[in-house]
Design a protein around this motif. Sequence first.
Motif, PDB file in Angstrom:
ATOM      1  N   ALA A  23       0.733  -0.927   0.425  1.00  0.00           N
ATOM      2  CA  ALA A  23      -0.178  -0.240   0.021  1.00  0.00           C
ATOM      3  C   ALA A  23       1.175   1.184  -0.042  1.00  0.00           C
ATOM      4  N   LEU A  24       2.138   1.361   0.744  1.00  0.00           N
ATOM      5  CA  LEU A  24       2.671   2.415   0.826  1.00  0.00           C
ATOM      6  C   LEU A  24       3.562   2.665  -0.912  1.00  0.00           C
ATOM      7  N   ALA A  25       3.640   1.566  -1.443  1.00  0.00           N
ATOM      8  CA  ALA A  25       4.180   2.180  -2.737  1.00  0.00           C
ATOM      9  C   ALA A  25       3.425   2.221  -3.595  1.00  0.00           C
ATOM     10  N   VAL A  26       1.828   2.208  -3.519  1.00  0.00           N
ATOM     11  CA  VAL A  26       1.059   2.233  -4.616  1.00  0.00           C
ATOM     12  C   VAL A  26       0.949   3.827  -4.804  1.00  0.00           C
ATOM     13  N   PRO A  68      -1.465   7.482 -16.711  1.00  0.00           N
ATOM     14  CA  PRO A  68      -2.133   7.413 -15.392  1.00  0.00           C
ATOM     15  C   PRO A  68      -1.838   5.968 -15.748  1.00  0.00           C
ATOM     16  N   VAL A  69      -1.970   5.027 -16.881  1.00  0.00           N
ATOM     17  CA  VAL A  69      -1.934   3.669 -16.839  1.00  0.00           C
ATOM     18  C   VAL A  69      -0.594   3.619 -17.755  1.00  0.00           C
ATOM     19  N   GLY A 113      -5.378  -2.747 -12.872  1.00  0.00           N
ATOM     20  CA  GLY A 113      -5.128  -1.943 -11.510  1.00  0.00           C
ATOM     21  C   GLY A 113      -6.006  -0.388 -12.097  1.00  0.00           C
ATOM     22  N   VAL A 114      -6.619  -0.393 -13.414  1.00  0.00           N
ATOM     23  CA  VAL A 114      -6.820   0.876 -13.495  1.00  0.00           C
ATOM     24  C   VAL A 114      -8.507   0.185 -12.739  1.00  0.00           C
ATOM     25  N   VAL A 115      -9.534  -0.371 -12.890  1.00  0.00           N
ATOM     26  CA  VAL A 115     -10.415  -0.418 -12.254  1.00  0.00           C
ATOM     27  C   VAL A 115      -9.973  -1.173 -10.403  1.00  0.00           C
ATOM     28  N   GLU A 116      -9.422  -1.812  -9.804  1.00  0.00           N
ATOM     29  CA  GLU A 116      -9.388  -2.101  -8.701  1.00  0.00           C
ATOM     30  C   GLU A 116      -7.882  -1.305  -7.910  1.00  0.00           C
ATOM     31  N   LEU A 117      -7.830  -0.353  -8.348  1.00  0.00           N
ATOM     32  CA  LEU A 117      -6.951   0.848  -7.964  1.00  0.00           C
ATOM     33  C   LEU A 117      -7.545   2.443  -7.769  1.00  0.00           C
ATOM     34  N   CYS A 126      -7.070  -4.144  -2.219  1.00  0.00           N
ATOM     35  CA  CYS A 126      -6.846  -3.886  -0.473  1.00  0.00           C
ATOM     36  C   CYS A 126      -8.017  -6.009  -0.465  1.00  0.00           C
ATOM     37  N   ILE A 127      -9.138  -5.938  -0.331  1.00  0.00           N
ATOM     38  CA  ILE A 127      -9.720  -7.465  -0.050  1.00  0.00           C
ATOM     39  C   ILE A 127      -9.584  -8.226  -0.780  1.00  0.00           C
ATOM     40  N   ALA A 128      -8.492  -8.018  -1.788  1.00  0.00           N
ATOM     41  CA  ALA A 128      -7.602  -9.396  -2.707  1.00  0.00           C
ATOM     42  C   ALA A 128      -6.601 -10.326  -1.780  1.00  0.00           C
ATOM     43  N   SER A 129      -5.652  -8.951  -1.650  1.00  0.00           N
ATOM     44  CA  SER A 129      -4.519  -9.207  -0.736  1.00  0.00           C
ATOM     45  C   SER A 129      -4.835  -9.258   0.417  1.00  0.00           C
TER      46      SER A 129
END
Length: 315
Positions: A23-26, A68-69, A113-117, A126-129
């Motif tokens: 999360a910190l890296a993201v 961004p992508v 990642g566009v959808v889940e982030l 977060c839920i998947a991780s």
Amino acid sequence: MNELVTGDAVVLGLRPARLPSRALAVVIDLVVVWAGYIVVSIVLAVATDSLDTAAVAAIAVASFLLIPVGVPIAVETLSHGRSLGKLACGLRVVRDDGGPIRFRHALVRGAIGVVELLMSFGVIACIASLVSARGRRVGDLFAGTLVVRERVPADRAPAVPPPPPWLVGRFAELELSSVPDDLWLAVRQYLTRMSQLDAGVGWSMAQRLAGDLAVRTGVPLPHDVPPAAYLAAVVNERQARDVRRAFGSGAATAGRSAPGTPPGTVAPARPSVRRPEVVAPQDARPMEVPRDAAEAASGEPGPTAPPASGFAPPA
């Protein structure tokens, strides 16, 4: 520690990154990317002020897809899985088999990642991780990737046990230049881990390594020396030569004739300093080869160790 087995049946010990570090890296990556995106958007808005609405909308969509992508995908591809945030947190994206990622892996991770982030504000990721055993998000599952920790505490390398005292210096005349580095590594790994092996398995491995080492040196394995003790003595001799090579050993009598020799005969050089010996760690003990292991493996009584009288038989 997570064990992964490659296609060559090699077990890789990897440490998957968990949610806090990921999360910190993201967050670091998103801050940098969105800062650049805002600056580029302002510049484009000023530059395209005279265009119509459709052209401005097309440029806005293209800038969103490219910055961004597209930029994170390009960075992960060129850096082999290390974005700015992952570099700061000591993380890296690798394949499931431990290899470096390619463009297709980064493309799948970035597209999902566009959808889940971005669209879900990281809730899906977060839920998947949290649910995944390796801490992977949905993009990692579809791309076949894994985020691992690169900066891990370095374990102290185990010391090689010293040979029995009656073997120190016995193999000083061996030719060790033809022994490859991979064989030295295998011998060292065996000596540091032989206490963890089964008695029969350890004895057979010692015999095989000692046979390979004897073939490389051109000198047969002595019959009165156990294979494990032979390996430890040869490694000790190699370390002693490395010490002499690093610190040098002068020869005070080089080129001089010995008394009683005919004129013109040059006596062999004798070093004036004592040959350095490899000092073993304080907590290390001379290696003892279990006789019951040798008897169990070969079916014959093991070799009897010479008495510790300080006398070394000639090689």
